[in-house]
Each structure stands twice: as C-alpha cells, then as structure tokens.
Design a protein around this motif. Structure first.
Motif, PDB file in Angstrom:
ATOM      1  N   ARG A 276      25.540  42.134  35.700  1.00 18.65           N
ATOM      2  CA  ARG A 276      24.969  41.174  34.762  1.00 18.65           C
ATOM      3  C   ARG A 276      25.515  41.361  33.349  1.00 18.65           C
ATOM      4  O   ARG A 276      25.598  40.407  32.581  1.00 18.65           O
ATOM      5  N   ALA A 277      25.886  42.586  32.998  1.00 19.52           N
ATOM      6  CA  ALA A 277      26.482  42.804  31.680  1.00 19.52           C
ATOM      7  C   ALA A 277      27.829  42.102  31.582  1.00 19.52           C
ATOM      8  O   ALA A 277      28.149  41.478  30.563  1.00 19.52           O
ATOM      9  N   LEU A 278      28.625  42.187  32.642  1.00 19.38           N
ATOM     10  CA  LEU A 278      29.916  41.490  32.621  1.00 19.38           C
ATOM     11  C   LEU A 278      29.722  39.986  32.681  1.00 19.38           C
ATOM     12  O   LEU A 278      30.505  39.227  32.097  1.00 19.38           O
ATOM     13  N   GLU A 279      28.685  39.546  33.398  1.00 16.93           N
ATOM     14  CA  GLU A 279      28.364  38.117  33.408  1.00 16.93           C
ATOM     15  C   GLU A 279      27.993  37.660  32.003  1.00 16.93           C
ATOM     16  O   GLU A 279      28.420  36.601  31.534  1.00 16.93           O
ATOM     17  N   GLY A 280      27.190  38.491  31.306  1.00 16.65           N
ATOM     18  CA  GLY A 280      26.829  38.163  29.933  1.00 16.65           C
ATOM     19  C   GLY A 280      28.039  38.144  29.015  1.00 16.65           C
ATOM     20  O   GLY A 280      28.136  37.309  28.113  1.00 16.65           O
ATOM     21  N   LEU A 281      28.970  39.056  29.251  1.00 18.76           N
ATOM     22  CA  LEU A 281      30.195  39.070  28.456  1.00 18.76           C
ATOM     23  C   LEU A 281      31.004  37.803  28.695  1.00 18.76           C
ATOM     24  O   LEU A 281      31.538  37.204  27.754  1.00 18.76           O
ATOM     25  N   ALA A 282      31.070  37.363  29.948  1.00 23.98           N
ATOM     26  CA  ALA A 282      31.835  36.153  30.262  1.00 23.98           C
ATOM     27  C   ALA A 282      31.219  34.918  29.613  1.00 23.98           C
ATOM     28  O   ALA A 282      31.928  33.974  29.251  1.00 23.98           O
ATOM     29  N   GLN A 283      29.897  34.931  29.453  1.00 23.22           N
ATOM     30  CA  GLN A 283      29.206  33.760  28.923  1.00 23.22           C
ATOM     31  C   GLN A 283      28.886  33.877  27.438  1.00 23.22           C
ATOM     32  O   GLN A 283      28.274  32.981  26.873  1.00 23.22           O
ATOM     33  N   ALA A 284      29.279  34.957  26.804  1.00 22.29           N
ATOM     34  CA  ALA A 284      28.922  35.180  25.401  1.00 22.29           C
ATOM     35  C   ALA A 284      29.515  34.109  24.505  1.00 22.29           C
ATOM     36  O   ALA A 284      30.657  33.661  24.695  1.00 22.29           O
ATOM     37  N   PRO A 286      31.304  33.178  21.424  1.00 23.09           N
ATOM     38  CA  PRO A 286      32.150  33.918  20.469  1.00 23.09           C
ATOM     39  C   PRO A 286      31.654  33.826  19.039  1.00 23.09           C
ATOM     40  O   PRO A 286      31.820  34.758  18.255  1.00 23.09           O
ATOM     41  N   ALA A 287      30.995  32.729  18.691  1.00 25.81           N
ATOM     42  CA  ALA A 287      30.522  32.566  17.316  1.00 25.81           C
ATOM     43  C   ALA A 287      29.386  33.520  16.989  1.00 25.81           C
ATOM     44  O   ALA A 287      29.142  33.832  15.821  1.00 25.81           O
ATOM     45  N   GLN A 288      28.654  33.980  17.998  1.00 26.42           N
ATOM     46  CA  GLN A 288      27.534  34.880  17.760  1.00 26.42           C
ATOM     47  C   GLN A 288      27.761  36.263  18.350  1.00 26.42           C
ATOM     48  O   GLN A 288      26.867  37.092  18.342  1.00 26.42           O
ATOM     49  N   PHE A 289      28.957  36.498  18.845  1.00 27.16           N
ATOM     50  CA  PHE A 289      29.204  37.768  19.527  1.00 27.16           C
ATOM     51  C   PHE A 289      29.075  38.949  18.573  1.00 27.16           C
ATOM     52  O   PHE A 289      28.581  39.996  18.925  1.00 27.16           O
ATOM     53  N   SER A 290      29.525  38.775  17.346  1.00 33.35           N
ATOM     54  CA  SER A 290      29.369  39.827  16.348  1.00 33.35           C
ATOM     55  C   SER A 290      29.175  39.160  14.995  1.00 33.35           C
ATOM     56  O   SER A 290      30.036  38.423  14.529  1.00 33.35           O
ATOM     57  N   THR A 291      28.012  39.408  14.383  1.00 30.40           N
ATOM     58  CA  THR A 291      27.675  38.764  13.123  1.00 30.40           C
ATOM     59  C   THR A 291      27.255  39.819  12.124  1.00 30.40           C
ATOM     60  O   THR A 291      27.368  41.018  12.369  1.00 30.40           O
ATOM     61  N   ASP A 292      26.743  39.361  10.984  1.00 31.29           N
ATOM     62  CA  ASP A 292      26.285  40.324   9.982  1.00 31.29           C
ATOM     63  C   ASP A 292      24.996  41.015  10.404  1.00 31.29           C
ATOM     64  O   ASP A 292      24.575  41.985   9.775  1.00 31.29           O
ATOM     65  N   LYS A 293      24.359  40.537  11.480  1.00 32.99           N
ATOM     66  CA  LYS A 293      23.139  41.172  11.971  1.00 32.99           C
ATOM     67  C   LYS A 293      23.354  41.903  13.288  1.00 32.99           C
ATOM     68  O   LYS A 293      22.556  42.757  13.651  1.00 32.99           O
ATOM     69  N   TYR A 294      24.386  41.552  14.009  1.00 34.07           N
ATOM     70  CA  TYR A 294      24.642  42.166  15.307  1.00 34.07           C
ATOM     71  C   TYR A 294      26.084  42.634  15.353  1.00 34.07           C
ATOM     72  O   TYR A 294      26.989  41.928  14.907  1.00 34.07           O
ATOM     73  N   THR A 454      33.934  62.563  27.126  1.00 36.16           N
ATOM     74  CA  THR A 454      32.666  62.919  27.778  1.00 36.16           C
ATOM     75  C   THR A 454      31.573  61.874  27.588  1.00 36.16           C
ATOM     76  O   THR A 454      30.560  61.930  28.290  1.00 36.16           O
ATOM     77  N   HIS A 455      31.726  60.957  26.667  1.00 37.31           N
ATOM     78  CA  HIS A 455      30.661  60.006  26.384  1.00 37.31           C
ATOM     79  C   HIS A 455      31.234  58.755  25.742  1.00 37.31           C
ATOM     80  O   HIS A 455      32.314  58.790  25.134  1.00 37.31           O
ATOM     81  N   GLY A 456      30.515  57.647  25.895  1.00 35.20           N
ATOM     82  CA  GLY A 456      31.010  56.413  25.327  1.00 35.20           C
ATOM     83  C   GLY A 456      29.980  55.296  25.342  1.00 35.20           C
ATOM     84  O   GLY A 456      28.947  55.372  26.018  1.00 35.20           O
ATOM     85  N   TYR A 457      30.298  54.259  24.586  1.00 29.14           N
ATOM     86  CA  TYR A 457      29.484  53.051  24.433  1.00 29.14           C
ATOM     87  C   TYR A 457      30.475  51.891  24.501  1.00 29.14           C
ATOM     88  O   TYR A 457      30.830  51.292  23.500  1.00 29.14           O
ATOM     89  N   PRO A 458      30.989  51.606  25.713  1.00 31.59           N
ATOM     90  CA  PRO A 458      32.139  50.708  25.820  1.00 31.59           C
ATOM     91  C   PRO A 458      31.820  49.228  25.724  1.00 31.59           C
ATOM     92  O   PRO A 458      32.747  48.427  25.560  1.00 31.59           O
ATOM     93  N   LEU A 459      30.552  48.836  25.844  1.00 29.66           N
ATOM     94  CA  LEU A 459      30.250  47.402  25.831  1.00 29.66           C
ATOM     95  C   LEU A 459      28.900  47.154  25.191  1.00 29.66           C
ATOM     96  O   LEU A 459      27.912  47.825  25.511  1.00 29.66           O
ATOM     97  N   HIS A 460      28.879  46.178  24.276  1.00 25.42           N
ATOM     98  CA  HIS A 460      27.627  45.703  23.705  1.00 25.42           C
ATOM     99  C   HIS A 460      27.722  44.188  23.606  1.00 25.42           C
ATOM    100  O   HIS A 460      28.597  43.654  22.913  1.00 25.42           O
ATOM    101  N   VAL A 461      26.845  43.506  24.330  1.00 29.18           N
ATOM    102  CA  VAL A 461      26.763  42.055  24.299  1.00 29.18           C
ATOM    103  C   VAL A 461      25.480  41.685  23.569  1.00 29.18           C
ATOM    104  O   VAL A 461      24.410  42.191  23.890  1.00 29.18           O
ATOM    105  N   ALA A 462      25.576  40.782  22.569  1.00 27.01           N
ATOM    106  CA  ALA A 462      24.419  40.383  21.779  1.00 27.01           C
ATOM    107  C   ALA A 462      24.640  38.934  21.335  1.00 27.01           C
ATOM    108  O   ALA A 462      25.747  38.417  21.445  1.00 27.01           O
ATOM    109  N   PRO A 463      23.647  38.186  20.806  1.00 26.33           N
ATOM    110  CA  PRO A 463      22.369  38.723  20.403  1.00 26.33           C
ATOM    111  C   PRO A 463      21.252  38.597  21.437  1.00 26.33           C
ATOM    112  O   PRO A 463      20.652  39.592  21.786  1.00 26.33           O
ATOM    113  N   ARG A 464      20.908  37.416  21.993  1.00 26.75           N
ATOM    114  CA  ARG A 464      19.581  37.279  22.605  1.00 26.75           C
ATOM    115  C   ARG A 464      19.344  38.313  23.699  1.00 26.75           C
ATOM    116  O   ARG A 464      18.633  39.281  23.477  1.00 26.75           O
ATOM    117  N   GLN A 465      19.900  38.169  24.893  1.00 30.56           N
ATOM    118  CA  GLN A 465      19.733  39.279  25.826  1.00 30.56           C
ATOM    119  C   GLN A 465      20.846  40.268  25.572  1.00 30.56           C
ATOM    120  O   GLN A 465      22.001  40.031  25.875  1.00 30.56           O
TER     121      GLN A 465
END
Length: 690
Positions: A276-284, A286-294, A454-465
């Motif tokens: 579902r995260a990759l599905e969310g990435l596919a449907q993100a 682009p205008a809201q993918f990264s903003t001044d709040k997210y 050893t650690h990572g945060y490779p994906l963040h999809v925002a904003p709503r879900q």
C-alpha cells in the motif's frame, strides 16, 4: 515452474565460515557467521524512556541516566564479560567516559561530538553518525568489549537527552579481551562501505533467469536438495521505480519445514515498503508530495542485508543455510497485471555448522492497530536470534484542532523486546522513529529520507494518508532467545493513536527450545518454601503486592489494581539483608542454568512513584554473591535506577561447570554492601545441548 539458468561460478576472497559466532569487531566484519547461534548470550540495554508509562522520554532529562555518581551521570552499568555494540544519543554535548573492569579511571574520555562526527579513531565513519548530519540522532556501532565490567558515564545533562545503549552479556567466566582505544576496524569497514556486495566465503554458483508472471502465477527461483547456503538473492522488475514489486510475494522453504520460513511481500522484504505504501507513492500528487509543511520523498534502501543498487537490482545478502533441501519461489498477487522480472541466486554446497538457525522473514499487518494494545512486530517460539525488521507505519488522518499538520503521533510509541518469558521488557527505543536511529519526525530540519548500512527511512508519502517506511538491522547486537521472542511497539505514547502497521521481521531460528523450565520457588507459599528448603537470615519484612509489569498494561495504573486484570500479578515476597539459601531441581543433562527472580522495581525508594514526579526517585543498587553447592560463582549485580511501581524480572547465569550432571543444586545468596535483596518468586531454567 521455470528452470534455473546457470550463469557462472566465482570465488570470494573472504575467510572461510567461522565455527562459532564471532564477538566484538569480528561480529561487524564476518557477516557470513550471522546464522550461528549465540550460546548463552543475553542482550542487555539502558535507555531514557519514561518509567511511569508517560511520554517524558528524555525531553527534560528526568530519566536520561541510571543514577548520578559524583559529578557524572551513569548511562550504562553492567558486570561480567560482555560487549557494548550500539550507543544512540540525541542532545549529548559533554564527554563520554568509559570505565572498564572495575577501574576508577576511564580508559577513554571523548566528547560526544568527536565520537559521533568520526573525528577520532576507532570512532570513524561508517560506524558513527552525528545528529546534525544524520537526521536528528547520533549513533556509534564501534564495539566496546569488557572482561569484567563496563560503566559508561557523561558529565553533562542539559535537557533534552535521549539515548539507548545495547550490549551483549556472556556467561560468567567467558574470556573477553577488553576495549583498547587503538583497535582497528579495517575489515569491518571494507564490508560496510559496500553494503550490496555478497559476503559468501569459498566457491559459489550463480543462477538466474527472466520471468513473466501472469496474475496468480508462481515462479521458482531455486530448487535444491542436499546441504548448502543461499548467499544472496537479487531481483529486478521491469519498471524503473520498482512499483510493480508490490504485486510480488516471496516464499522460502528449508528442509522439512512445512510452512514457509520466508513469507512476505517482496516490497517489504527489500525495504521498499508495504504494497500500500508503493500504491500511495504511485498515486501521490506531485504538487503536495513535499511542501513547506510536509517533507516527503524516496531514496534507495542500502542496508548491509537488503536494499536496492544504483542500477535497480533489489538485493538480499542474508545467508540462508539448509541441510536437506531449499526452495525459493515468487508469486504474482496481482489480479490483472503480468509482472516481468529477472533474478539471480548465489548459493553454494558448503555445509553450515548445525549450531545455526534457519533464515526467517515473516510479515504481519494490522489494519488498524487495536486501541490499547501494542502492535506485535513478531511473536515466535523456538530458539535463535532476531536480526531486524522493515516496517511501514501509515496514519489515519485526524481532522482535529491543532493536529491537522501533525498526524504522525503513532511514532511516539516505545519499542519493547520480551525475551524467553521474562515479563520485564528490554525497552528498545524511546520513540518509534528512534528505534530506527532517527529523531524529531515532522521537524523539517531532520524529516527527510535517508539510508545507512544498519538503519534507514527510505520512503515517506504525505500528506493525507502518511506512509513512513523504515528499516533497522542488528549486526553485533542481535537479540538472542532460547524459548520465545516477542517484539511489541506502541502506537502513540498511550497505545491509542489510530494507525495501520505492517512489517517483516528477520530472524534466524529453529523449532524446539534451548532453555527448558526446571523449577519454581514461590516465596510466601509454605509448601513451596518447605519443598525447596528455603532458609533466610536477616529478614527485614514480608510484603504482598498487586502490580503490573512495565509495558503495555502499566499505563492503566493506578486507577485499576484488580488482580484479575490482564497484566497484573499478585505475589508475596520478602526483603532481607544477610543471606538466603534454597534448593532448585534441574535436568541432569543441562549445560548451564538461568536463575530468574521476580522483584519490585521500587524497592528501597521513597516518594510518589506516579507520573507527576518532578525529581528523580531512585531504587538503590543490589548486590549478592551467588554460591552453588558452596562454590562461589560471581556477584549478582543489579545497578541503581529510576524507581517505578511495577514488578521486574532479573536474571543470573550459572555456568555449566557448577550444574552439569546434577539433578539438584543449593543456591546461596549472600548480601554485600548492606544490600536489601527482595524476592517474590525464583525460577530455574536449564540450557539444553543440541
């Protein structure tokens, strides 16, 4: 099924496989030995979590140290042989001081800034990171072995201070060479700097093919009989963004295991995130993918174990030993799409030592997570060790005043390990993102994707879900278990934040147990005391308490103290200050014994142990000398710490030379340094030879 295509044979210059699990710096370099069991090795740790089950996890430094000694704040204090593997901190501006083997002078004094920026050997990159450069959390993976004891302190405690320290402790008498500041990590650095390379020792075979899997079709990646090892698995799907990997499901079977030991979506397995995260990435949008709040984005996962190469290959370098047969397969779960992929499997016929576990990758999902209950990353019986996870944590949007732009409150939850039936958790983080060596989510300065060995945060999809994908792997600090292992994670500080969690846990495991229950002494029960010939000198008082253990159910105290409520135990015990002796029955074929005690986490403390305390309230250190049948083994030492109104289970390891061949032993505990020792129940567990 599609036949294998043999594409070549190559040799590795790495050393041959070790017969025993490595320790210290070798544990960071000899990753081919990862499946080997850790014999009578326990994970121990300390941290800055709020002991009252609240969320004051280091913000005002109230719980950011064990106790104060002179002008120094003690962060870690253990006796016996062992090795510190991970030091993770936020906000530490003073010096780290390392005291070893009872010495009164530190063998190392180093500013945290120098330690984490990689300014002084052996604390060099890629084994260290500084919070201002690594997304809000500093960390060091440089091993600090100790022969007899280790105490880590700092001389500064300005707020805030968050920290976790993870170490292994070994059975008394284990030979360990203590840390020296000029130790070299060159071998480990060569491995860590190239995380996508296989570490296979000796001669190997590479096989592979291209597949076009129709909806519901299964493709065979490997079918082998006899013994051997799968050293690496690589896969590449046709689309460059790997979005079609969300349709693939991996399964792996070893020997006679009837259920798959590998059973997970491929996207989670390779640290891309749940489908579902990759599905969310596919449907993100682009205008809201990264903003001044997210802050949102994606980067290649690049761990030592799973990840993605620059040319799009998904890789797994976990060694997967087998002794009779192996089968790997991939299923296309799509209802409509054909998925095209190519794969490579590197394997060998080299026999692995039998003292090794089967590789497991097990996926769980909760949609949503249950209110009032932790999310369970993994819950499993048997023996082995946990080596890491990939989690996807998805928000449920809450249109509430002052919270429209901060809806990842589920990340305030603590991570907790429960090992071998010990009901006192080892707290693995002071917040969910901090388990992944990160800090300050939703703070734009630090909230951006990253990937380390050893650690990572490779994906963040925002904003709503919101979908946050994170991975964490254990190298030296694997989590050994002999009976069972549970890894639970709060969703929010009080386990009530709406969210959806899914993830894959990576373990090495065999069925059956390596630690069997032998006997129980119930203090306060006349029949049990008589059967175990309990004798005690210097009894200060008898007491009966009804308490929870620390963790999930603690948060409901003190409003509900009924003894029949889940998580609450009623027990009677005693407090004494001279000595106590008792007999415990054993299995004669044991190879050592674990002695466990239920005690009170607030013993010897004074003051209100509730959540509104303004100043630290400590429980004093406890120390007794342990004798078995008249022979002195070692001291059972429990350091001072922050008091809490809960039970706690503490443990002592008795080496085999004191117990093997015996069906019964007499244990004598002798108080030292005016210790007041409390006990409500003792349990004896026998290690079993395999």
């Amino acid at each position: 099924m599609i036949a294998l295509l043999i594409t070549g044979i190559f040799c590795s210059a790495q050393p041959m496989l070790a017969a025993e699990a490595p320790r210290g710096s070798e544990a960071l370099s000899n990753l081919s030995a990862l499946p080997l069991f850790r014999a009578q090795t326990a994970l121990v740790g300390t941290d800055s979590h709020d002991v009252t089950a609240g969320n004051n996890d280091g913000f005002d430094s109230l719980y950011s140290y064990l106790y104060k000694q002179g002008g120094e704040y003690v962060l870690f204090d253990e006796e016996g042989p062992g090795c510190v593997y991970v030091i993770r901190t936020i906000g530490h501006k003073g010096n780290l001081k390392v005291y070893l083997d009872g010495g009164e002078t530190p063998v190392l004094t180093i500013p945290f800034l120098d330690l984490n920026k990689g300014a002084r050997p052996p604390f060099l990159k890629p084994f260290v990171g500084w919070e201002e450069e690594t997304h809000g959390s500093s960390w060091s993976y440089v091993p600090i072995p100790f022969a007899a004891s280790c105490k880590l302190t700092t001389d500064e405690m300005e707020k805030p201070h968050f920290y976790n320290i993870f170490a292994h402790k070994y059975t008394p008498g284990t030979a360990v060479g203590s840390f020296v500041p000029d130790q070299k990590l060159d071998d480990a650095a060569r491995v860590w700097q190239f995380p996508d390379k296989s570490w296979a020792p000796g001669e190997t075979k590479k096989s592979g093919a291209k597949l076009a899997l129709k909806p519901g079709e299964v493709g065979e990646l490997l079918q082998r009989s006899g013994n051997g090892v799968v050293w690496s698995l690589r896969m590449r799907v046709a689309d460059k963004d790997n979005l079609s990997a969300r349709h693939l499901w991996l399964r792996g079977y070893w020997d006679e295991l009837t259920l798959p030991a590998v059973d997970t979506p491929a996207s989670s397995f390779f640290a891309l995130g749940c489908p579902r995260a990759l599905e969310g990435l596919a449907q993100a949008d682009p205008a809201q993918f990264s903003t001044d709040k997210y802050v949102a984005g994606a980067t290649r996962p690049q761990s030592l174990f799973v990840g993605q190469t620059g040319d799009g290959w998904l890789y797994c370098n976990f060694p997967m030993p087998f002794w009779k047969s192996a089968r790997l397969e991939v299923l296309n779960t799509s209802l409509s799409d054909t998925v095209e992929l190519e794969y490579e499997v590197v394997s060998s016929e080299q026999p692995y030592p039998m003292a090794a576990g089967y590789f497991h990758a097990l996926w769980r999902e909760e949609r949503p997570v249950a209110p009032g209950e932790d999310y369970t990353v993994v819950s499993i019986g048997g023996r082995g060790h946990y080596v890491g996870c990939v989690l996807t944590m998805s928000s449920v949007y809450r249109d509430m005043p002052n919270q429209k732009d901060s809806y990842r409150g589920h990340l305030e939850g603590d991570a907790r390990y429960y090992i071998d039936g010990n009901r006192t958790p080892l707290v693995a983080s002071t917040g969910t993102e901090e388990y992944f060596n990160w800090g300050w989510y939703d703070l734009l300065k630090h909230d951006s994707v990253f990937a380390y060995a050893t650690h990572g945060y490779p994906l963040h999809v925002a904003p709503r879900q919101d979908h946050s994908v994170m991975y964490r792997f254990h190298v030296g600090d694997v989590v050994p278990f002999q009976r069972e292992f549970h890894f639970d994670l709060e969703h929010g500080p009080f386990c009530d934040w709406p969210a959806q969690y899914s993830g894959v846990a990576f373990l090495y495991r065999r069925s059956g147990i390596g630690l069997e229950f032998a006997d129980e002494l119930d203090i306060g029960d006349a029949a049990s005391e008589s059967a175990h010939t309990l004798a005690c000198e210097g009894v200060v008082r008898m007491e009966r308490r009804t308490l929870p253990y620390e963790g999930q159910y603690q948060q409901f105290q003190p409003q509900d103290t009924s003894s029949d409520r889940d998580g609450v135990v009623e027990d009677t015990g005693h407090v004494w200050d001279k000595q106590s002796s008792f007999r415990m029955s054993l299995a004669a074929d044991n190879i050592g014994v674990k002695l466990r005690r239920r005690g009170y986490y607030g013993v010897g403390s004074e003051g209100d142990l509730g959540p509104k305390r303004k100043n630290p309230i400590f429980t004093p250190a406890q120390r007794v000398t342990v004798q078995v049948d008249g022979e002195t083994v070692a001291d059972w030492y429990v350091p001072a710490g922050h008091a809490r109104d809960t039970w706690r289970d503490t443990e002592f390891e008795i080496p085999a030379r004191y117990t093997q061949g015996k069906e019964q032993i007499t244990v004598t505990l002798i108080a030292k340094n005016k210790t007041q020792w409390d006990a409500y129940t003792y349990w004896a567990f026998c290690y079993k030879a395999k």
